[in-house]
Design a protein around this motif. Structure first.
Motif, PDB file in Angstrom:
ATOM      1  N   VAL A   1       0.866  -1.181   0.000  1.00  0.00           N
ATOM      2  CA  VAL A   1       0.000   0.000   0.000  1.00  0.00           C
ATOM      3  C   VAL A   1       0.895   1.221   0.000  1.00  0.00           C
ATOM      4  O   VAL A   1       1.796   1.335   0.839  1.00  0.00           O
ATOM      5  CB  VAL A   1      -0.938   0.013   1.220  1.00  0.00           C
ATOM      6  CG1 VAL A   1      -1.796   1.276   1.231  1.00  0.00           C
ATOM      7  CG2 VAL A   1      -1.817  -1.225   1.220  1.00  0.00           C
TER       8      VAL A   1
ATOM      9  N   ALA B   1      -3.952   7.010  -2.900  1.00  0.00           N
ATOM     10  CA  ALA B   1      -3.276   5.854  -2.305  1.00  0.00           C
ATOM     11  C   ALA B   1      -3.809   4.600  -2.973  1.00  0.00           C
ATOM     12  O   ALA B   1      -4.961   4.561  -3.423  1.00  0.00           O
ATOM     13  CB  ALA B   1      -3.513   5.789  -0.799  1.00  0.00           C
ATOM     14  N   ALA B   2      -2.976   3.569  -3.033  1.00  0.00           N
ATOM     15  CA  ALA B   2      -3.392   2.337  -3.692  1.00  0.00           C
ATOM     16  C   ALA B   2      -2.745   1.122  -3.052  1.00  0.00           C
ATOM     17  O   ALA B   2      -1.626   1.193  -2.530  1.00  0.00           O
ATOM     18  CB  ALA B   2      -3.035   2.380  -5.188  1.00  0.00           C
ATOM     19  N   ALA B   3      -3.475   0.004  -3.092  1.00  0.00           N
ATOM     20  CA  ALA B   3      -2.934  -1.308  -2.739  1.00  0.00           C
ATOM     21  C   ALA B   3      -2.588  -1.993  -4.044  1.00  0.00           C
ATOM     22  O   ALA B   3      -3.454  -2.164  -4.909  1.00  0.00           O
ATOM     23  CB  ALA B   3      -3.968  -2.113  -1.960  1.00  0.00           C
TER      24      ALA B   3
ATOM     25  N   ALA C   1      -8.038   1.374  -4.100  1.00  0.00           N
ATOM     26  CA  ALA C   1      -7.492   2.728  -4.176  1.00  0.00           C
ATOM     27  C   ALA C   1      -8.487   3.727  -3.617  1.00  0.00           C
ATOM     28  O   ALA C   1      -9.674   3.428  -3.449  1.00  0.00           O
ATOM     29  CB  ALA C   1      -7.138   3.093  -5.621  1.00  0.00           C
TER      30      ALA C   1
ATOM     31  N   VAL D   1     -12.892   5.629  -2.116  1.00  0.00           N
ATOM     32  CA  VAL D   1     -12.176   4.412  -1.733  1.00  0.00           C
ATOM     33  C   VAL D   1     -12.962   3.210  -2.249  1.00  0.00           C
ATOM     34  O   VAL D   1     -14.140   3.038  -1.947  1.00  0.00           O
ATOM     35  CB  VAL D   1     -12.001   4.308  -0.210  1.00  0.00           C
ATOM     36  CG1 VAL D   1     -11.327   2.981   0.162  1.00  0.00           C
ATOM     37  CG2 VAL D   1     -11.179   5.486   0.314  1.00  0.00           C
TER      38      VAL D   1
ATOM     39  N   VAL E   1      -5.879   1.076   2.685  1.00  0.00           N
ATOM     40  CA  VAL E   1      -5.801   2.277   1.851  1.00  0.00           C
ATOM     41  C   VAL E   1      -6.288   3.495   2.639  1.00  0.00           C
ATOM     42  O   VAL E   1      -5.672   4.563   2.610  1.00  0.00           O
ATOM     43  CB  VAL E   1      -6.616   2.090   0.553  1.00  0.00           C
ATOM     44  CG1 VAL E   1      -6.830   3.420  -0.156  1.00  0.00           C
ATOM     45  CG2 VAL E   1      -5.903   1.114  -0.377  1.00  0.00           C
TER      46      VAL E   1
END
Length: 285
Positions: A133, A197-199, A208, A223, A238
């Motif tokens: 992440v 943000a992202a996994a 994300a 999200v 995330v």
């Protein structure tokens, strides 16, 4: 401070907080929209391509809201060829709901949740096996995927495991590139207006989201997890990454609107608490 159509709001235990959110709600669209004054309502009209904005209560309006007020704005939205959409907080502007419904719109409720300044940032492991992440920069090659994944997630709402997975990503990414979403996100990231943000697993985004910081407040938005990858804690990770980043940028107030009560329970485990109800009005499908 916002004027309110209900005297009960003066004694609302969350008044100061909701006032702060009203200031944010009014300010944040102004970075990418033309503002039209329609008396008790403000219409934000996006300049150029992108996700359209909406109408919401005008700052400083102290009178009641009537169906005719909503109908006038809806007529303007139709004239402009944009969605007939309204967004507001139930506790702050209580008379708008009846006006919207009497004008023919359907109102949807979403838990409005805040992470108080004193609430510790949840410690969620940013990496698990092959999944990491991270905050996604403007030049990060996974940015298009981070913008595409939430669209697939919202097409299959809820928290259950769904059908869309990584094989469906390519088409969704192409759509985000074609409609200018990636280009606009790059500009906003570089300007500090949006954080993504992202996994990521093996270069492919599984989950994300974003936050939008402004003057000590930030809203976590969009999200979503690939439906096929749900129930693995990715959205929680995330969100925790977004909270940590927002606080690192000086956001004392971090908030969000949950899709429903099931999703709200996920955010509650990160320390978010419900402070009100965010409302969205739109025509019936």
């Amino acid at each position: 401070m916002p004027d309110v159509t209900s005297p009960d709001f003066d004694d609302h235990p969350e008044r100061a907080l909701l006032d702060r959110l009203e200031e944010y709600y009014d300010a944040i669209p102004r970075h990418g929209a033309r503002v039209e004054d329609h008396g008790p309502l403000t219409l934000f009209v996006r300049e150029g391509r992108g996700w359209p904005f909406y109408a919401r209560p005008a700052r400083g309006w102290s009178g009641p809201l009537r169906p005719t007020d909503v109908q006038k704005v809806r007529a303007r939205q139709r004239e402009l060829g944009i969605p007939e959409s309204f967004e507001w907080v139930a506790e702050t502007t209580p008379t708008l709901r009846a006006a919207a419904e009497e004008s023919g719109l359907v109102v949807h409720e979403h838990p409005l949740m805040v992470l108080d300044p004193g609430t510790p940032t949840a410690e969620v492991d940013g990496s698990s096996g092959s999944v990491s992440v991270r905050i996604v920069g403007a030049d990060d090659p996974v940015l298009p995927g981070a913008l595409a994944v939430p669209h697939l997630a919202f097409a299959e709402p809820g928290t259950h495991v769904g059908l869309a997975g990584t094989p469906h990503l390519a088409e969704a990414i192409d759509a985000r590139v074609a409609d200018g979403s990636v280009e606009r996100a790059i500009v906003r990231i570089r300007a500090g207006l949006t954080v993504v943000a992202a996994a990521v697993e093996h270069g492919s985004v599984l989950s994300a989201g974003q936050h939008q910081p402004l003057a000590g407040v930030s809203e976590i938005v969009g999200v979503g997890t690939l439906p096929a990858a749900r129930r693995s804690g990715l959205a929680r990770a995330v969100t925790a990454a977004l909270v940590a980043d927002a606080r690192s940028r000086g956001a004392a107030t971090v908030f969000l609107s949950a899709g429903d009560d099931d999703v709200a329970r996920v955010y509650a485990r990160l320390g978010f608490r419900r402070v009100g109800t965010a409302l969205i009005a739109e025509p019936a499908e």
